[in-house]
Write an enzyme that holds these catalytic residues in place. Structure first.
Site, PDB file in Angstrom:
ATOM      1  CG  ASP A  91       2.344  -6.443   1.307  1.00  0.00           C
ATOM      2  OD1 ASP A  91       2.299  -7.434   0.559  1.00  0.00           O
ATOM      3  OD2 ASP A  91       3.233  -5.579   1.242  1.00  0.00           O
ATOM      4  CG  ASP A 130       5.146  -1.574   0.967  1.00  0.00           C
ATOM      5  OD1 ASP A 130       6.307  -1.312   0.621  1.00  0.00           O
ATOM      6  OD2 ASP A 130       4.603  -2.660   0.717  1.00  0.00           O
ATOM      7  CG  ASP A 140       0.162  -3.945  -0.827  1.00  0.00           C
ATOM      8  OD1 ASP A 140      -0.130  -5.137  -1.025  1.00  0.00           O
ATOM      9  OD2 ASP A 140       1.296  -3.567  -0.509  1.00  0.00           O
TER      10      ASP A 140
END
Length: 628
Positions: free
Chosen positions: A337, A517, A521
């Site tokens: 990410d 995080d 996600d």
């Protein structure tokens, strides 16, 4: 009809914290704790030379509290015509007790009961976090029908309804803005680090947090079809359908268990057919079951993995189970990410471009004074930048904020406006314009700052896995490309919703680790072969869904823990060879000759000690290797 900006209820703000069950709230944990306590008391009584009957009573209590559940599961498996290692361990423990080795049997019971309790705890925490995620979307919404407002359950909203969302409230439905303007924090859905301006025609999502403006939204999806509801379903579905990686002994448990039981019965029955005494045949069979039991194999597997877990924990990396540590060794590709993972997840002023005739520091101080009363994340970034430069932030009067546009205030006798331009000029960050007394004085570029170790971590991931990492983000193309270029990632996929990230992870064709995080996600972490959460600012659901949590937010720890898990797997293989050799020698000795019971127990326990000590090598601090 009330004014659009008039509050009707207390705003729903912040991220709710789900009610979490403690470890001892689970019955499995209470039974395991009781078993461990009884075992320790029995061992203490035995070592202190206490009454034998008391030690035996305590050991039997250990057997009962820790063994009844695996025994019941084993009997259920038998009813379905299968045999598992749990039942074999119970039989081995009872067999050990029947020939006086009650301490060994008690240790087996404690190991299995503790393992079951930890598995139940991990499952419960994930369930609690999924329930907490549902709380992001408010239970009620204000619906407008023929000019009349009414508060209704969010579940009753239908496509086409119009709802009012006031400042500081969370949106009750997915839909399209039909009136108003505001900055909306969409980080729970898209992972964008900065609030985005939403006005007429823009899509918005349930569970996102409205800023300082008021919005009217036409509902576009039923409550069960919102993006936040689909995130919950994707996490649950991935948890249900993902076949868990099993430790080596579990992969062969059916055949091994059947083989040991059949062989034990044969070792008992065959000598009886040739005239051996009952006592002699029983002793030989029990000796066989003890030396053939997979205690050494179980310990061959666990100590290296548990040592690796302990070492990682000392360096701020929480690996939730031995299975999770084992899975890390199989990773061949890493999906990262952007916001909060490669970057810090907080907006920072990265550049101040003063117009001719204007001092950059002076304009920044005036902008900070104007923004000082605002709670907007961009405002906090501007104030923080002024203080980092050691500038005095002057007081402001006549403060005004226009949702989706900016602020204005009187600062030091001058009129200061901080606004967003109509176009950002192709910048990868967010541009704000500072106007002083009606004249453009400076442009501030605000973006999410890269983690200091991000580029080194990407290089290390490439080295340890042998493949290039991929960047998966809900942010825009320009911001994603800028970060990817800085850290050296060539495969960039931007503007992804949670389901898009899941699809990308599942389509990789090889064991993939997902690192993130945010709530957005979590589905990708659940669907991935291994999920890693950045822990300092990670969402509750992400932390519970992940197999690994990087507590200190050091991205360089991710390749380090992969490397550690691979060395743990090599030790597991070494230990399995050692354990298998001991078992083979002792079994052949017992079958082909006469293996004295004390020697069989010594050989069995000796192999256990050897593989245990070998597995503890990863406790050494030098086993943790961070590549720079």
């Amino acid at each position: 009809m009330r004014a659009l900006t008039e509050p009707t209820s207390a705003p729903t703000t912040g991220t709710p914290s789900p009610t979490r069950r403690s470890l001892l709230a689970l019955p499995e944990a209470r039974w395991a704790a009781g078993s461990l306590l009884a075992f320790l008391l029995g061992l203490g009584t035995e070592l202190a030379g206490g009454p034998a009957w008391l030690a035996w009573a305590l050991y039997l209590a250990c057997y009962a509290t820790g063994g009844w559940e695996p025994a019941l599961e084993g009997l259920r498996a038998l009813r379905e015509r299968t045999l598992d290692v749990d039942l074999l361990m119970i039989v081995a423990a009872i067999g050990a007790a029947s020939i006086g080795q009650v301490t060994d049997g008690g240790l087996l019971i404690v190991i299995f009961a503790t393992s079951g309790a930890l598995e139940a705890y991990a499952t419960a925490r994930t369930e609690d976090s999924v329930r907490g995620l549902l709380d992001l979307a408010p239970d009620t919404a204000v619906r407008v029908t023929d000019g009349v407002e009414e508060t209704v359950p969010a579940a009753e909203l239908r496509v086409g309804d119009v709802i009012v969302v006031r400042p500081g409230e969370r949106l009750g439905a997915d839909g399209v803005v039909v009136e108003g303007a505001s900055d909306v924090d969409q980080s729970t859905i898209t992972g964008e680090s900065l609030p985005v301006t939403r006005t007429t025609g823009h899509e918005v999502f349930a569970g996102t947090l409205n800023g300082s403006g008021a919005l009217r939204v036409r509902v576009g999806r039923d409550a069960s079809e919102t993006v936040i509801a689909r995130i919950v379903e994707m996490v649950s579905e991935a948890s249900r359908t993902q076949a868990p990686t099993q430790l080596f002994i579990e992969k062969v448990e059916q055949r091994y268990s059947v083989g040991v039981v059949v062989a034990t019965l044969a070792v008992f029955a065959v000598p009886m057919l040739f005239g051996d005494s009952l006592e002699s045949a029983l002793l030989r069979a029990m000796t066989f079951m003890i030396v053939a039991s997979p205690c050494a194999v179980v310990l061959a597997t666990m100590p290296p993995l548990l040592s690796a877990i302990a070492n990682a924990g000392r360096h701020g990396v929480l690996v939730k189970s031995a299975v999770a540590m084992e899975r890390l060794a199989e990773v061949r590709r890493v999906a990262l990410d952007k916001t909060g993972t490669l970057t810090e997840g907080r907006p920072r002023v990265t550049e101040v471009r003063g117009e001719p005739g204007h001092d950059a520091d002076e304009v920044l101080a005036l902008a900070a004074g104007a923004e000082h009363l605002s709670e907007h994340p961009l405002a906090r970034a501007i104030v923080a930048a002024a203080r980092e430069r050691g500038l005095d932030v002057p007081p402001a009067d006549d403060f005004q904020a226009v949702a989706g546009h900016g602020v204005s205030a009187a600062v030091g006798g001058r009129r200061v406006e901080v606004t967003r331009p109509a176009s950002d000029g192709g910048s990868a960050g967010t541009i704000v314009v500072v106007t002083v007394d009606g004249m453009a004085a400076a442009e501030l570029e605000i973006s999410d700052r890269l983690r200091p170790d991000a580029a080194a971590a990407v290089r290390a991931l490439r080295e340890v896995t042998g493949t290039d990492p991929v960047l998966l983000t809900g942010d825009g193309e320009r911001a994603a490309a800028r970060v990817a270029d800085e850290v050296g990632i060539s495969d960039v996929r931007a503007r992804l919703l949670p389901q898009d990230k899941v699809a990308a992870v599942r389509s990789s064709g090889e064991p993939t680790m997902a690192v993130g995080d945010g709530v957005n996600d979590a589905p990708a972490l659940a669907a991935a072969h291994s999920g890693v959460a950045m822990g300092r600012a990670g969402a509750d659901l992400t932390l519970e869904t992940a197999d690994v949590v990087v507590v200190r937010d050091e991205l360089s720890a991710v390749p380090a823990v992969i490397d550690l898990s691979r060395r743990a797997r090599r030790l597991v293989k070494q230990n399995l060879v050692i354990a298998g050799t001991f078992i083979t020698v002792l079994v052949v000795w017992d079958l082909a000759g006469h293996l004295p019971l004390p020697l069989g127990v010594a050989g069995h326990e000796g192999s256990t000690v050897i593989v245990g000590l070998n597995g503890l090598r990863l406790l050494h601090r030098g086993a943790w290797r961070v590549r720079r």
